[in-house]
Motif scaffolding. Structure first.
Motif, PDB file in Angstrom:
ATOM      1  N   UNK A 114       0.681  -0.975  -0.454  1.00  0.00           N
ATOM      2  CA  UNK A 114      -0.180   0.080  -0.029  1.00  0.00           C
ATOM      3  C   UNK A 114       0.779   1.834   0.023  1.00  0.00           C
ATOM      4  N   UNK A 115       1.913   1.219   0.652  1.00  0.00           N
ATOM      5  CA  UNK A 115       2.657   2.695   0.852  1.00  0.00           C
ATOM      6  C   UNK A 115       3.522   3.185  -0.643  1.00  0.00           C
ATOM      7  N   UNK A 116       4.050   1.239  -0.854  1.00  0.00           N
ATOM      8  CA  UNK A 116       4.501   2.227  -2.787  1.00  0.00           C
ATOM      9  C   UNK A 116       3.637   1.739  -3.862  1.00  0.00           C
ATOM     10  N   UNK A 117       2.386   1.381  -3.255  1.00  0.00           N
ATOM     11  CA  UNK A 117       1.486   1.080  -4.616  1.00  0.00           C
ATOM     12  C   UNK A 117       2.271   0.147  -5.478  1.00  0.00           C
ATOM     13  N   UNK A 118       2.538  -0.409  -4.986  1.00  0.00           N
ATOM     14  CA  UNK A 118       3.189  -2.237  -5.682  1.00  0.00           C
ATOM     15  C   UNK A 118       1.982  -2.751  -6.620  1.00  0.00           C
ATOM     16  N   UNK A 119       2.197  -2.565  -7.755  1.00  0.00           N
ATOM     17  CA  UNK A 119       1.488  -3.835  -8.613  1.00  0.00           C
ATOM     18  C   UNK A 119       1.653  -5.178  -9.167  1.00  0.00           C
ATOM     19  N   UNK A 120       3.064  -5.495  -8.693  1.00  0.00           N
ATOM     20  CA  UNK A 120       3.822  -6.685  -9.486  1.00  0.00           C
ATOM     21  C   UNK A 120       4.457  -7.352  -8.591  1.00  0.00           C
ATOM     22  N   UNK A 121       4.171  -8.727  -8.234  1.00  0.00           N
ATOM     23  CA  UNK A 121       4.744  -9.164  -7.680  1.00  0.00           C
ATOM     24  C   UNK A 121       5.356 -10.780  -7.722  1.00  0.00           C
ATOM     25  N   UNK A 122       6.212 -10.681  -7.370  1.00  0.00           N
ATOM     26  CA  UNK A 122       6.721 -12.210  -7.754  1.00  0.00           C
ATOM     27  C   UNK A 122       7.498 -12.966  -6.894  1.00  0.00           C
ATOM     28  N   UNK A 123       6.609 -14.204  -6.445  1.00  0.00           N
ATOM     29  CA  UNK A 123       8.010 -14.951  -5.544  1.00  0.00           C
ATOM     30  C   UNK A 123       7.467 -16.624  -5.545  1.00  0.00           C
ATOM     31  N   UNK A 124       8.320 -17.141  -4.864  1.00  0.00           N
ATOM     32  CA  UNK A 124       7.546 -18.673  -5.114  1.00  0.00           C
ATOM     33  C   UNK A 124       6.514 -18.484  -4.030  1.00  0.00           C
ATOM     34  N   UNK A 125       6.075 -20.175  -4.073  1.00  0.00           N
ATOM     35  CA  UNK A 125       4.414 -20.478  -3.875  1.00  0.00           C
ATOM     36  C   UNK A 125       4.533 -19.862  -2.152  1.00  0.00           C
ATOM     37  N   UNK A 126       6.960 -20.935  -1.487  1.00  0.00           N
ATOM     38  CA  UNK A 126       6.373 -20.935  -0.163  1.00  0.00           C
ATOM     39  C   UNK A 126       5.873 -19.121   0.384  1.00  0.00           C
TER      40      UNK A 126
ATOM     41  N   UNK B  67      -1.265  -5.510  -9.681  1.00  0.00           N
ATOM     42  CA  UNK B  67      -2.617  -6.137 -10.829  1.00  0.00           C
ATOM     43  C   UNK B  67      -1.958  -7.387 -11.721  1.00  0.00           C
ATOM     44  N   UNK B  68      -0.969  -7.525 -11.050  1.00  0.00           N
ATOM     45  CA  UNK B  68      -0.173  -9.064 -11.539  1.00  0.00           C
ATOM     46  C   UNK B  68       0.469  -9.634 -10.260  1.00  0.00           C
ATOM     47  N   UNK B  69       0.477 -10.789 -10.183  1.00  0.00           N
ATOM     48  CA  UNK B  69       0.936 -12.344  -9.505  1.00  0.00           C
ATOM     49  C   UNK B  69       1.540 -13.183 -10.049  1.00  0.00           C
ATOM     50  N   UNK B  70       3.157 -13.048  -9.658  1.00  0.00           N
ATOM     51  CA  UNK B  70       3.546 -14.307 -10.632  1.00  0.00           C
ATOM     52  C   UNK B  70       4.071 -15.280  -9.197  1.00  0.00           C
ATOM     53  N   UNK B  71       4.223 -16.626  -9.678  1.00  0.00           N
ATOM     54  CA  UNK B  71       4.737 -17.380  -8.570  1.00  0.00           C
ATOM     55  C   UNK B  71       5.521 -18.635  -9.481  1.00  0.00           C
TER      56      UNK B  71
END
Length: 507
Positions: free
Chosen positions: A233-245, A265-269
């Motif tokens: 929320x603070x950074x206005x993050x729109x694209x996330x990437x992580x392992x499923x863990x 807007x986008x989430x990648x695992x």
């Protein structure tokens, strides 16, 4: 100014595209420190000039040995601008492992922050270091490269007890990112996380997807993981990437509540099997986000398949509750080798078998040609990479991951050859033999359990000795001394039985 030829089809051209789109907007942010595209471009040209001043004929390979810092991000770009091969390394790895990787890659210069300098000193290698104070005549433009030149080298776990170097060319990256540009609507207004380690190939996705569209990347500080929704929320993050863990960890920290991540807007695992239950919970927490399950070994340039999560259809396609991995990228061919394909000569199955891929994203081969044995297949006049993963092809062409054919596993997104762990354990004082298995980790994903024969050794002593040679994800979480290993009907160590016992026995 050092005059250079016009830039060729290199990975760095994605940054130049971002520079044209967003010259005065942030390219990277680390904590409170930010560099605009123009500032980062100028710094990279100066540091690339310093690299070439030290190696007039061009540096063969440049290691970036640094934490997630401005030094690291500018260093990666500077090495590419200099026409060098980038070798991103984790300064927190054991000194022996770092030394082996620096030597195997033929590194000529190291770009390091203070942590990286200390890590290099521990290797006892005499290599020149370029830090943020390095001076040199700035390049007028990035050095031209050929499509076949190697953009970067990443290291994966090897069964011989040493890491395997994987070179990836500029052309492989060009094909990959061209496909991603068509698939995703990223733009300058997006804000990308930089979450994974820089030595992990998915970092290339984070950096060059953002830079190719003029968007900023924000390094995720460790403290932010205590409350990622607040950080987003603070950074206005729109694209996330992580392992499923990562999903399990956020859930554990109380952050995976409905609507808690509305800016995404986008989430990648990628890196591990994504469970349908986890994908559904993430979708509820990030209701505006599209979710993709990505799959791909390092040898095939970051990811080679992708599946777009749908709450209506994905669970119906799942096997054992695991989200499908999708279709192989355009421009590639794939085949499924059946059970008879252990030596690569078996029949091709229309529905299920080991996934083999041929196409422009494939590495030309490992740094050590001896590592190529068994990983590449010559068939039908083409060269194929054998993933070692068993998959099933559904009627609509989607692929579903069924598991590993060998003993390679994913721990916290880190590829681990169990044979490598066994090899290192056998070198420990008092150990006669070793067999490492996996079991479900309390927070999701997998963890390692070590069974060993020989003298009974305190777990703390074993853990301490192994930590000097293995990265943290490869150090077992539990240790079991046995007088002898159980054997199966073929008189081989019964690892399946050990794995079952590891689940039933408290750590």
């Amino acid at each position: 100014m050092i005059e250079t030829t016009a830039p060729g089809p290199g990975l760095h051209e994605r940054f130049l595209r971002g520079l044209a789109l967003s010259p005065n907007r942030p390219a990277v942010r680390v904590d409170a420190d930010t560099l605009t595209y123009e500032e980062m471009h100028d710094l990279a040209l100066r540091r690339a000039g310093a690299l070439l001043a030290r190696a007039p004929r061009g540096p063969h390979a440049v290691a970036v040995l640094a934490d997630k810092s401005l030094t690291a991000y500018v260093g990666i770009l500077a090495a590419l601008y200099a026409g060098a091969t980038v070798v991103p390394l984790n300064p927190r790895f054991p000194a022996e492992r770092t030394r082996r990787m620096l030597t195997a890659a033929g590194v000529s210069t190291v770009i390091a922050d203070p942590v990286g300098r200390a890590a290099l000193a521990a290797t006892e290698l005499d290599l020149p270091v370029l830090d943020e104070d390095a001076a040199g005549p700035a390049l007028a433009a990035p050095v031209a490269v050929r499509p076949s030149d190697v953009a970067y080298v990443l290291f994966t776990s090897g069964s011989t007890g040493r890491p395997k170097g994987v070179p990836i060319t500029h052309e492989a990256n060009r094909h990959y990112f061209t496909l991603l540009d068509r698939r995703y609507d990223f733009g300058p207004a997006d804000v990308f996380c930089q979450n994974v380690g820089l030595n992990f190939d998915c970092a290339m996705f984070e950096l060059f997807c953002a830079w190719g569209r003029g968007a900023p990347v924000h390094a995720i500080p460790p403290a932010a993981h205590r409350d990622l929704p607040a950080f987003f929320a603070e950074r206005g993050m729109t694209v996330w990437f992580s392992t499923p863990s990562g999903i399990s960890f956020i859930r554990k920290m109380g952050g995976l509540t409905p609507g808690s991540m509305p800016t995404l807007r986008w989430s990648f695992f990628a890196g591990e099997a994504l469970l349908c239950d986890d994908a559904a919970d993430w979708a509820a927490a990030a209701p505006q986000s599209k979710i993709e399950n990505l799959y791909g070994p390092t040898e095939l340039t970051v990811t080679i398949t992708g599946h777009r999560w749908s709450p209506e259809t994905s669970p119906k396609q799942a096997v054992n509750g695991v989200v499908p991995i999708g279709r192989v990228h355009p421009g590639h061919d794939h085949l499924l080798l059946d059970e008879g394909g252990a030596d690569g000569t078996g029949a091709v199955s229309p529905t299920e078998g080991e996934l083999c891929v041929a196409g422009p994203q494939m590495t030309p081969g490992y740094l050590d040609p001896a590592d190529n044995d068994g990983r590449f297949l010559e068939r039908d006049g083409r060269r194929w990479y054998r993933t070692g993963d068993r998959v099933r092809r559904l009627d609509d062409g989607e692929l579903v991951y069924l598991g590993r054919l060998d003993a390679q596993v994913q721990i916290q997104g880190f590829r681990v050859e169990l044979a490598e762990v066994d090899h290192v354990v056998r070198q420990c004082t008092g150990v006669q033999n070793a067999a490492t298995v996996t079991r479900p980790a309390p927070g999701g994903g997998l963890e390692l359990v070590l069974y060993y024969t020989g003298e009974r050794i305190p777990a703390a002593a074993l853990r301490r000795e192994l930590s000097a040679h293995l990265p943290d994800p490869m150090v077992p979480k539990a240790f079991r001394h046995v007088n002898e290993f159980p054997l199966n009907a073929n008189h081989k160590v019964d690892r399946a039985r050990l794995a079952r016992e590891a689940i039933q026995t408290d750590a």
